[in-house]
Design an enzyme around this catalytic site. Structure first.
Site, mmCIF file in Angstrom:
data_model
loop_
_atom_site.group_PDB
_atom_site.id
_atom_site.type_symbol
_atom_site.label_atom_id
_atom_site.label_comp_id
_atom_site.label_asym_id
_atom_site.label_seq_id
_atom_site.Cartn_x
_atom_site.Cartn_y
_atom_site.Cartn_z
ATOM 1 N N ASN A 11 0.866 -1.182 0.000
ATOM 2 C CA ASN A 11 0.000 0.000 0.000
ATOM 3 C C ASN A 11 0.900 1.228 0.000
ATOM 4 O OD1 ASN A 11 -1.851 2.003 0.453
ATOM 5 N ND2 ASN A 11 -2.487 1.289 2.489
ATOM 6 N N LYS A 13 0.116 4.206 -0.303
ATOM 7 C CA LYS A 13 -0.555 5.385 0.284
ATOM 8 C C LYS A 13 -0.274 6.619 -0.585
ATOM 9 C CE LYS A 13 -0.397 3.123 4.729
ATOM 10 N NZ LYS A 13 -0.464 3.218 6.166
ATOM 11 N N HIS A 95 -9.836 0.822 4.415
ATOM 12 C CA HIS A 95 -8.562 1.018 5.107
ATOM 13 C C HIS A 95 -8.775 1.931 6.322
ATOM 14 C CE1 HIS A 95 -4.528 2.372 6.038
ATOM 15 N NE2 HIS A 95 -4.135 1.227 5.517
ATOM 16 N N GLU A 97 -7.232 4.370 7.428
ATOM 17 C CA GLU A 97 -7.122 5.815 7.180
ATOM 18 C C GLU A 97 -8.388 6.357 6.519
ATOM 19 O OE1 GLU A 97 -3.285 5.363 5.350
ATOM 20 O OE2 GLU A 97 -2.587 4.735 7.325
ATOM 21 N N GLU A 165 -5.962 -5.387 10.106
ATOM 22 C CA GLU A 165 -4.939 -4.382 10.390
ATOM 23 C C GLU A 165 -5.294 -3.641 11.676
ATOM 24 O OE1 GLU A 165 -2.746 -2.955 6.709
ATOM 25 O OE2 GLU A 165 -4.698 -2.031 6.545
ATOM 26 N N GLY A 171 1.731 1.956 10.834
ATOM 27 C CA GLY A 171 2.651 3.091 10.744
ATOM 28 C C GLY A 171 3.290 3.467 12.074
ATOM 29 N N SER A 211 2.852 -2.395 10.376
ATOM 30 C CA SER A 211 4.292 -2.415 10.659
ATOM 31 C C SER A 211 4.974 -3.739 10.319
ATOM 32 C CB SER A 211 4.559 -2.008 12.121
ATOM 33 O OG SER A 211 4.077 -0.689 12.352
HETATM 34 P P1 PGA Z 1 2.365 0.095 7.701
HETATM 35 O O1 PGA Z 1 0.939 0.298 7.001
HETATM 36 O O2 PGA Z 1 2.960 -1.179 7.117
HETATM 37 O O3 PGA Z 1 3.162 1.313 7.332
HETATM 38 O O4 PGA Z 1 2.122 -0.042 9.161
HETATM 39 C C1 PGA Z 1 0.083 -0.786 6.754
HETATM 40 C C2 PGA Z 1 -1.175 -0.322 6.078
HETATM 41 O O5 PGA Z 1 -1.656 0.791 6.382
HETATM 42 O O6 PGA Z 1 -1.746 -1.031 5.237
#
Ligand code: PGA
Length: 248
Positions: A11, A13, A95, A97, A165, A171, A211
Protein backbone atom coordinates in the site's frame (compact mmCIF):
# COMPACT_ATOMS: atom_id res chain seq x y z
CA UNK A 1 -7.53 -27.55 4.46
CA UNK A 2 -7.86 -25.74 1.15
CA UNK A 3 -4.62 -24.34 -0.13
CA UNK A 4 -4.62 -20.58 0.14
CA UNK A 5 -2.14 -18.79 -2.08
CA UNK A 6 0.04 -16.43 -0.08
CA UNK A 7 -0.95 -12.83 -0.86
CA UNK A 8 1.21 -9.74 -0.34
CA UNK A 9 -0.14 -6.27 -1.01
CA UNK A 10 1.93 -3.11 -0.97
CA UNK A 11 0.00 0.00 0.00
CA UNK A 12 1.97 2.97 -1.29
CA UNK A 13 -0.55 5.39 0.28
CA UNK A 14 0.01 9.03 -0.79
CA UNK A 15 3.75 8.60 -1.38
CA UNK A 16 6.24 8.80 -4.20
CA UNK A 17 6.48 10.37 -7.60
CA UNK A 18 7.23 9.00 -11.05
CA UNK A 19 10.93 8.99 -10.32
CA UNK A 20 10.87 7.19 -6.97
CA UNK A 21 8.00 4.85 -7.89
CA UNK A 22 9.79 4.12 -11.17
CA UNK A 23 12.87 3.03 -9.20
CA UNK A 24 10.74 0.87 -6.91
CA UNK A 25 9.03 -0.68 -9.93
CA UNK A 26 12.41 -1.50 -11.50
CA UNK A 27 13.50 -3.19 -8.28
CA UNK A 28 10.33 -5.29 -8.19
CA UNK A 29 10.46 -6.12 -11.89
CA UNK A 30 14.00 -7.48 -11.68
CA UNK A 31 13.69 -9.19 -8.28
CA UNK A 32 13.34 -12.89 -7.83
CA UNK A 33 9.79 -13.26 -6.47
CA UNK A 34 8.44 -16.50 -5.05
CA UNK A 35 5.99 -17.71 -7.68
CA UNK A 36 3.65 -19.12 -5.04
CA UNK A 37 2.91 -15.56 -3.84
CA UNK A 38 0.29 -13.29 -5.36
CA UNK A 39 1.61 -9.71 -5.36
CA UNK A 40 -0.46 -6.55 -5.66
CA UNK A 41 0.71 -2.93 -5.46
CA UNK A 42 -1.81 -0.25 -4.48
CA UNK A 43 -0.80 2.96 -6.23
CA UNK A 44 -2.17 6.48 -5.75
CA UNK A 45 -5.00 6.82 -8.26
CA UNK A 46 -3.13 9.36 -10.39
CA UNK A 47 -0.35 6.79 -10.86
CA UNK A 48 -2.51 3.74 -11.59
CA UNK A 49 -1.85 3.95 -15.31
CA UNK A 50 1.86 4.57 -14.72
CA UNK A 51 2.10 1.62 -12.33
CA UNK A 52 0.20 -0.72 -14.64
CA UNK A 53 2.24 0.33 -17.69
CA UNK A 54 5.56 -0.18 -15.95
CA UNK A 55 5.11 -3.06 -13.51
CA UNK A 56 5.81 -6.56 -14.74
CA UNK A 57 2.52 -8.38 -15.52
CA UNK A 58 3.16 -10.91 -12.70
CA UNK A 59 2.47 -8.03 -10.27
CA UNK A 60 -1.12 -6.80 -10.08
CA UNK A 61 -2.14 -3.22 -9.46
CA UNK A 62 -4.76 -1.98 -7.00
CA UNK A 63 -6.40 1.36 -6.34
CA UNK A 64 -6.49 2.57 -2.74
CA UNK A 65 -10.18 3.49 -2.78
CA UNK A 66 -13.17 3.68 -5.11
CA UNK A 67 -16.64 5.17 -4.99
CA UNK A 68 -19.95 3.29 -4.71
CA UNK A 69 -21.34 4.18 -8.16
CA UNK A 70 -20.01 4.07 -11.74
CA UNK A 71 -20.08 7.75 -12.68
CA UNK A 72 -21.64 11.12 -12.05
CA UNK A 73 -21.27 14.38 -10.20
CA UNK A 74 -18.89 13.17 -7.46
CA UNK A 75 -15.95 15.55 -7.71
CA UNK A 76 -12.66 13.96 -6.71
CA UNK A 77 -13.88 10.38 -6.67
CA UNK A 78 -12.93 7.46 -8.94
CA UNK A 79 -15.04 4.48 -9.92
CA UNK A 80 -14.23 0.77 -10.26
CA UNK A 81 -14.93 1.09 -13.99
CA UNK A 82 -12.17 3.73 -14.27
CA UNK A 83 -9.79 1.58 -12.23
CA UNK A 84 -10.40 -1.33 -14.59
CA UNK A 85 -9.96 0.99 -17.56
CA UNK A 86 -6.44 1.74 -16.28
CA UNK A 87 -5.74 -1.99 -16.20
CA UNK A 88 -5.84 -2.44 -12.43
CA UNK A 89 -7.61 -5.48 -10.98
CA UNK A 90 -7.93 -4.72 -7.28
CA UNK A 91 -9.05 -2.05 -4.84
CA UNK A 92 -8.40 -1.52 -1.13
CA UNK A 93 -11.58 -0.67 0.74
CA UNK A 94 -12.18 0.17 4.37
CA UNK A 95 -8.56 1.02 5.11
CA UNK A 96 -8.23 2.47 8.61
CA UNK A 97 -7.12 5.82 7.18
CA UNK A 98 -10.33 5.97 5.12
CA UNK A 99 -12.34 5.02 8.21
CA UNK A 100 -10.62 7.22 10.77
CA UNK A 101 -9.03 10.13 8.86
CA UNK A 102 -11.81 10.54 6.29
CA UNK A 103 -14.70 9.31 8.42
CA UNK A 104 -16.00 6.58 6.13
CA UNK A 105 -18.80 4.59 7.76
CA UNK A 106 -19.28 0.83 7.73
CA UNK A 107 -22.35 1.44 5.59
CA UNK A 108 -20.45 3.37 2.90
CA UNK A 109 -17.63 0.83 2.91
CA UNK A 110 -20.19 -1.95 2.43
CA UNK A 111 -21.72 -0.13 -0.56
CA UNK A 112 -18.27 0.39 -2.08
CA UNK A 113 -17.44 -3.30 -1.62
CA UNK A 114 -20.65 -4.36 -3.39
CA UNK A 115 -20.11 -1.98 -6.30
CA UNK A 116 -16.43 -2.88 -6.77
CA UNK A 117 -17.23 -6.61 -6.83
CA UNK A 118 -20.09 -6.07 -9.30
CA UNK A 119 -17.51 -4.43 -11.57
CA UNK A 120 -15.11 -7.36 -11.36
CA UNK A 121 -12.52 -5.76 -9.16
CA UNK A 122 -10.92 -7.87 -6.48
CA UNK A 123 -11.43 -6.27 -3.07
CA UNK A 124 -8.90 -6.15 -0.26
CA UNK A 125 -11.33 -5.38 2.56
CA UNK A 126 -9.62 -3.91 5.62
CA UNK A 127 -10.77 -4.21 9.22
CA UNK A 128 -9.15 -3.65 12.59
CA UNK A 129 -9.58 -2.33 16.09
CA UNK A 130 -8.19 0.87 17.58
CA UNK A 131 -5.93 0.83 20.63
CA UNK A 132 -8.67 1.85 23.06
CA UNK A 133 -10.89 -0.91 21.70
CA UNK A 134 -8.16 -3.52 22.19
CA UNK A 135 -7.49 -2.23 25.70
CA UNK A 136 -11.20 -2.36 26.49
CA UNK A 137 -11.27 -6.01 25.37
CA UNK A 138 -13.61 -5.33 22.45
CA UNK A 139 -11.32 -6.39 19.57
CA UNK A 140 -13.52 -9.32 18.55
CA UNK A 141 -16.72 -7.32 18.75
CA UNK A 142 -15.23 -4.57 16.55
CA UNK A 143 -13.73 -6.81 13.86
CA UNK A 144 -16.80 -9.06 13.72
CA UNK A 145 -19.08 -6.04 13.25
CA UNK A 146 -16.84 -4.66 10.47
CA UNK A 147 -16.67 -8.10 8.80
CA UNK A 148 -20.45 -8.50 9.08
CA UNK A 149 -21.08 -5.35 7.02
CA UNK A 150 -18.57 -6.50 4.41
CA UNK A 151 -20.13 -9.99 4.31
CA UNK A 152 -23.59 -8.52 3.74
CA UNK A 153 -22.23 -6.98 0.54
CA UNK A 154 -20.31 -9.95 -0.86
CA UNK A 155 -21.95 -12.54 -3.09
CA UNK A 156 -18.78 -14.25 -4.32
CA UNK A 157 -15.91 -14.44 -1.86
CA UNK A 158 -13.56 -15.65 -4.62
CA UNK A 159 -12.60 -12.01 -5.29
CA UNK A 160 -12.19 -10.91 -1.68
CA UNK A 161 -9.14 -10.82 0.57
CA UNK A 162 -9.71 -9.84 4.19
CA UNK A 163 -6.97 -7.66 5.70
CA UNK A 164 -6.76 -7.58 9.48
CA UNK A 165 -4.94 -4.38 10.39
CA UNK A 166 -4.99 -3.35 14.04
CA UNK A 167 -5.03 0.44 13.89
CA UNK A 168 -2.49 0.71 16.72
CA UNK A 169 0.01 -1.21 14.58
CA UNK A 170 -0.32 0.84 11.40
CA UNK A 171 2.65 3.09 10.74
CA UNK A 172 3.67 2.94 14.41
CA UNK A 173 6.48 0.39 14.29
CA UNK A 174 4.45 -1.55 16.87
CA UNK A 175 3.71 -4.81 15.07
CA UNK A 176 1.20 -7.29 16.50
CA UNK A 177 3.03 -10.33 17.80
CA UNK A 178 2.66 -13.46 15.67
CA UNK A 179 0.42 -14.84 18.45
CA UNK A 180 -1.79 -11.74 18.51
CA UNK A 181 -2.19 -11.83 14.73
CA UNK A 182 -2.87 -15.57 14.64
CA UNK A 183 -5.44 -15.29 17.44
CA UNK A 184 -7.54 -12.72 15.58
CA UNK A 185 -7.12 -14.43 12.19
CA UNK A 186 -8.24 -17.74 13.67
CA UNK A 187 -11.29 -16.09 15.21
CA UNK A 188 -12.15 -14.34 11.94
CA UNK A 189 -11.95 -17.66 10.11
CA UNK A 190 -14.25 -19.20 12.71
CA UNK A 191 -16.62 -16.26 12.24
CA UNK A 192 -16.65 -16.91 8.48
CA UNK A 193 -17.33 -20.61 9.16
CA UNK A 194 -20.26 -19.81 11.43
CA UNK A 195 -21.73 -16.95 9.42
CA UNK A 196 -20.84 -17.62 5.77
CA UNK A 197 -19.72 -21.17 4.95
CA UNK A 198 -17.02 -23.80 5.47
CA UNK A 199 -15.82 -23.28 1.92
CA UNK A 200 -15.38 -19.55 2.38
CA UNK A 201 -13.71 -19.99 5.77
CA UNK A 202 -11.22 -22.43 4.23
CA UNK A 203 -10.49 -20.48 1.08
CA UNK A 204 -10.51 -16.75 1.94
CA UNK A 205 -7.07 -15.26 2.45
CA UNK A 206 -6.83 -13.37 5.75
CA UNK A 207 -3.77 -11.15 5.57
CA UNK A 208 -2.14 -9.12 8.32
CA UNK A 209 -1.15 -5.46 8.13
CA UNK A 210 0.55 -3.12 10.59
CA UNK A 211 4.29 -2.42 10.66
CA UNK A 212 5.24 -5.53 8.72
CA UNK A 213 8.96 -5.47 7.85
CA UNK A 214 11.58 -7.67 6.29
CA UNK A 215 12.69 -8.49 9.83
CA UNK A 216 9.35 -9.65 11.27
CA UNK A 217 7.58 -11.11 8.23
CA UNK A 218 8.83 -14.68 8.42
CA UNK A 219 7.63 -15.33 11.93
CA UNK A 220 4.25 -13.78 11.17
CA UNK A 221 4.03 -15.79 7.94
CA UNK A 222 4.63 -19.03 9.83
CA UNK A 223 1.25 -18.70 11.59
CA UNK A 224 -1.39 -21.05 10.22
CA UNK A 225 -4.06 -18.44 9.60
CA UNK A 226 -1.82 -15.63 8.34
CA UNK A 227 -2.16 -15.90 4.57
CA UNK A 228 -0.09 -12.87 3.64
CA UNK A 229 0.38 -9.19 4.35
CA UNK A 230 -0.74 -5.69 3.58
CA UNK A 231 2.38 -3.57 3.83
CA UNK A 232 2.59 0.21 4.02
CA UNK A 233 5.95 1.83 4.79
CA UNK A 234 8.10 -1.20 3.92
CA UNK A 235 6.35 -1.62 0.55
CA UNK A 236 8.20 1.50 -0.67
CA UNK A 237 11.58 -0.04 0.07
CA UNK A 238 13.60 -2.88 -1.47
CA UNK A 239 12.79 -4.99 1.63
CA UNK A 240 9.30 -5.45 0.15
CA UNK A 241 10.92 -8.22 -1.90
CA UNK A 242 11.86 -10.05 1.33
CA UNK A 243 8.26 -9.71 2.54
CA UNK A 244 6.92 -11.12 -0.74
CA UNK A 245 9.32 -14.04 -0.25
CA UNK A 246 8.46 -14.56 3.43
CA UNK A 247 7.23 -18.09 2.76
CA UNK A 248 9.83 -18.97 0.13
P1 PGA B 1 2.36 0.10 7.70
O1 PGA B 1 0.94 0.30 7.00
O2 PGA B 1 2.96 -1.18 7.12
O3 PGA B 1 3.16 1.31 7.33
O4 PGA B 1 2.12 -0.04 9.16
C1 PGA B 1 0.08 -0.79 6.75
C2 PGA B 1 -1.18 -0.32 6.08
O5 PGA B 1 -1.66 0.79 6.38
O6 PGA B 1 -1.75 -1.03 5.24
Amino acid sequence: MALRKFFVGGNWKMNGNKESLGELISTLNTASLHDETEVVCAAPSIYLDFARSNLDPRISVAAQNSYKVAKGAFTGEISPAMIRDCGADWVLLGHSERRHVFGESDELIGQKVAHALENDLGVIACIGEKLDEREAGTTEEVVYAQTQVIAENVKDWGNVVLAYEPVWAIGTGKTATPEQAQEVHEKLRAWLRANVSDDVADSVRIIYGGSVTGANCRELASQGDVDGFLVGGASLKPEFVDIINARA
